[in-house]
Write a protein that holds these residues in place. Structure first.
Motif, PDB file in Angstrom:
ATOM      1  N   TRP A  27      -5.399 -10.956  -1.803  1.00  0.00           N
ATOM      2  CA  TRP A  27      -4.183 -10.244  -2.199  1.00  0.00           C
ATOM      3  C   TRP A  27      -3.385  -9.939  -0.963  1.00  0.00           C
ATOM      4  O   TRP A  27      -3.945  -9.688   0.092  1.00  0.00           O
ATOM      5  CB  TRP A  27      -4.579  -8.947  -2.901  1.00  0.00           C
ATOM      6  N   ARG A  69       0.581  -4.761   1.002  1.00  0.00           N
ATOM      7  CA  ARG A  69       1.985  -4.379   1.086  1.00  0.00           C
ATOM      8  C   ARG A  69       2.337  -4.131   2.541  1.00  0.00           C
ATOM      9  O   ARG A  69       1.491  -3.781   3.345  1.00  0.00           O
ATOM     10  CB  ARG A  69       2.252  -3.129   0.257  1.00  0.00           C
ATOM     11  N   GLY A 105      -4.552   6.517  -4.958  1.00  0.00           N
ATOM     12  CA  GLY A 105      -3.934   5.477  -4.133  1.00  0.00           C
ATOM     13  C   GLY A 105      -2.559   5.921  -3.665  1.00  0.00           C
ATOM     14  O   GLY A 105      -2.174   7.097  -3.799  1.00  0.00           O
ATOM     15  N   GLU A 106      -1.835   4.950  -3.151  1.00  0.00           N
ATOM     16  CA  GLU A 106      -0.569   5.248  -2.488  1.00  0.00           C
ATOM     17  C   GLU A 106       0.610   5.294  -3.486  1.00  0.00           C
ATOM     18  O   GLU A 106       1.337   6.275  -3.582  1.00  0.00           O
ATOM     19  CB  GLU A 106      -0.394   4.115  -1.477  1.00  0.00           C
ATOM     20  N   GLY A 107       0.762   4.202  -4.207  1.00  0.00           N
ATOM     21  CA  GLY A 107       1.860   4.115  -5.162  1.00  0.00           C
ATOM     22  C   GLY A 107       1.790   2.775  -5.850  1.00  0.00           C
ATOM     23  O   GLY A 107       1.155   1.846  -5.345  1.00  0.00           O
ATOM     24  N   PRO A 108       2.436   2.657  -7.013  1.00  0.00           N
ATOM     25  CA  PRO A 108       2.381   1.398  -7.745  1.00  0.00           C
ATOM     26  C   PRO A 108       3.004   0.251  -6.951  1.00  0.00           C
ATOM     27  O   PRO A 108       3.964   0.454  -6.208  1.00  0.00           O
ATOM     28  CB  PRO A 108       3.204   1.667  -9.002  1.00  0.00           C
ATOM     29  N   GLY A 109       2.439  -0.924  -7.109  1.00  0.00           N
ATOM     30  CA  GLY A 109       3.044  -2.147  -6.588  1.00  0.00           C
ATOM     31  C   GLY A 109       3.723  -2.885  -7.733  1.00  0.00           C
ATOM     32  O   GLY A 109       3.937  -2.326  -8.824  1.00  0.00           O
ATOM     33  N   GLU A 149       1.722  -3.130 -11.049  1.00  0.00           N
ATOM     34  CA  GLU A 149       1.567  -1.810 -11.681  1.00  0.00           C
ATOM     35  C   GLU A 149       2.886  -1.360 -12.316  1.00  0.00           C
ATOM     36  O   GLU A 149       2.904  -0.775 -13.402  1.00  0.00           O
ATOM     37  CB  GLU A 149       1.096  -0.783 -10.640  1.00  0.00           C
ATOM     38  N   PRO A 170      -2.031   2.041 -12.963  1.00  0.00           N
ATOM     39  CA  PRO A 170      -2.345   1.889 -11.532  1.00  0.00           C
ATOM     40  C   PRO A 170      -3.423   0.840 -11.289  1.00  0.00           C
ATOM     41  O   PRO A 170      -4.298   0.617 -12.144  1.00  0.00           O
ATOM     42  CB  PRO A 170      -2.868   3.268 -11.108  1.00  0.00           C
ATOM     43  N   PHE A 171      -3.343   0.209 -10.131  1.00  0.00           N
ATOM     44  CA  PHE A 171      -4.386  -0.715  -9.657  1.00  0.00           C
ATOM     45  C   PHE A 171      -4.766  -1.767 -10.703  1.00  0.00           C
ATOM     46  O   PHE A 171      -5.920  -1.864 -11.116  1.00  0.00           O
ATOM     47  CB  PHE A 171      -5.626   0.086  -9.207  1.00  0.00           C
ATOM     48  N   ASN A 179      -1.918   7.879  -8.291  1.00  0.00           N
ATOM     49  CA  ASN A 179      -1.271   7.550  -7.026  1.00  0.00           C
ATOM     50  C   ASN A 179      -0.501   8.751  -6.500  1.00  0.00           C
ATOM     51  O   ASN A 179      -0.151   9.651  -7.263  1.00  0.00           O
ATOM     52  CB  ASN A 179      -0.294   6.384  -7.221  1.00  0.00           C
ATOM     53  N   HIS A 229      -8.022   1.535   1.882  1.00  0.00           N
ATOM     54  CA  HIS A 229      -7.344   1.072   0.676  1.00  0.00           C
ATOM     55  C   HIS A 229      -7.927  -0.291   0.298  1.00  0.00           C
ATOM     56  O   HIS A 229      -8.167  -1.126   1.174  1.00  0.00           O
ATOM     57  CB  HIS A 229      -5.838   0.950   0.971  1.00  0.00           C
TER      58      HIS A 229
HETATM   59  N1  URA Z   1      -1.873   0.165  -4.505  1.00  0.00           N
HETATM   60  C1  URA Z   1      -1.882   1.490  -4.733  1.00  0.00           C
HETATM   61  O1  URA Z   1      -1.999   2.287  -3.813  1.00  0.00           O
HETATM   62  N2  URA Z   1      -1.797   1.907  -5.991  1.00  0.00           N
HETATM   63  C2  URA Z   1      -1.709   1.081  -7.025  1.00  0.00           C
HETATM   64  O2  URA Z   1      -1.634   1.549  -8.151  1.00  0.00           O
HETATM   65  C3  URA Z   1      -1.712  -0.303  -6.749  1.00  0.00           C
HETATM   66  C4  URA Z   1      -1.795  -0.755  -5.494  1.00  0.00           C
END
Ligand code: URA
Length: 242
Positions: free
Chosen positions: A18, A21, A93-97, A100, A106-107, A134, A214
């Motif tokens: 993968w 980001r 986690g950090e935030g949606p990609g 997501e 999420p994830f 996230n 991560h």
């Molecule tokens: N990375 C993240 O930190 N959160 C997600 O939901 C998806 C990828």
């Protein structure tokens, strides 16, 4: 390490490749002025008071309707979180990609598959005594359309949602995935290194917090999976102690 743990560790390696980001564009974070961050923090304080009385369904509806920072403009779906609302394990986690954002969960991309394998190695599963959330609920995206980490005002605007989620879940242990999530949740300087945060428990409102890599990073640096497994073992022992 005992053989059973080795087998579990092996299982964690099943994720596909993968693209991590981009964390390179520090200039985006630097571009946020102190004034903007201050306004976002004030806004967040007001929001915390408003959210304190919300139950899960109203909280999720509020997240889906949120327009408190610019991320709402580019979203397909806000991504509140997924899982057992009374879980003893919370993963942050950090935030949606991109994936997501499209699915509203999420994830769900390749990093998510590795996270699922990490859960499996711990004899956990998505949705079973686990909740995954996230730091920010909408996808941070660069001008060129690629995923990026959230910046300070986005984190500050969204933080009350995670705070309310944690209040409602009351997890036994929180596992934080990656540096951005860790510094954001623990309220640390964003320059703090992940290495300095791993290996010892932290605390959020009295709840033990364990910081690990991560999953997207682990897909690029699989040799660090053993270290991540040690973090998860620490989390497990803190969980079992309580
Ligand atoms: N990375 C993240 O930190 N959160 C997600 O939901 C998806 C990828």
């Amino acid at each position: 390490m005992n053989p059973e743990k080795l087998v579990r560790l092996e299982r964690m390696g099943l994720g596909p490749v993968w693209q991590l980001r981009s964390h390179a564009d520090e200039s985006v974070a630097m571009a946020v002025t102190d004034a903007t961050a201050h306004v976002a923090t004030e806004f967040a304080t007001e929001l915390s008071t408003d959210l304190a009385a919300l139950d899960w369904d109203d909280l999720e509806a509020t997240i889906r309707d949120c327009a408190r920072c610019g991320l709402c403009r580019g979203r397909t779906h806000a991504v509140p979180g997924v899982g057992d609302r009374k879980a003893s394990w919370l993963f942050v986690g950090e935030g949606p990609g991109r994936s997501e954002d499209l699915e509203g969960e999420p994830f769900v991309g390749p990093a998510g598959k590795l996270l699922d394998n990490m859960l499996k190695a711990m004899q956990l599963a998505r949705g079973v005594d686990t909740y995954i959330a996230n730091i920010v609920k909408c996808r941070p995206v660069d001008a060129d359309g690629s995923d990026r980490p959230p910046v300070q005002n986005e984190v500050a605007a969204c933080r009350p949602f995670l705070e309310r989620q944690i209040d409602l879940i009351k997890p036994t242990v929180i596992v934080v995935l990656g540096k951005t999530a860790a510094t954001s949740l623990l309220g640390l300087n964003e320059e703090t290194s992940l290495a300095s945060l791993r290996g010892e428990p932290h605390s959020y409102q009295g709840i033990p917090v364990v910081v690990t890599y991560h999953p997207a990073y682990l897909l690029l640096k699989p040799e660090d999976k053993a270290k991540s497994w040690r973090d998860l073992c620490l989390a497990q022992s803190l969980h079992d102690e309580r």
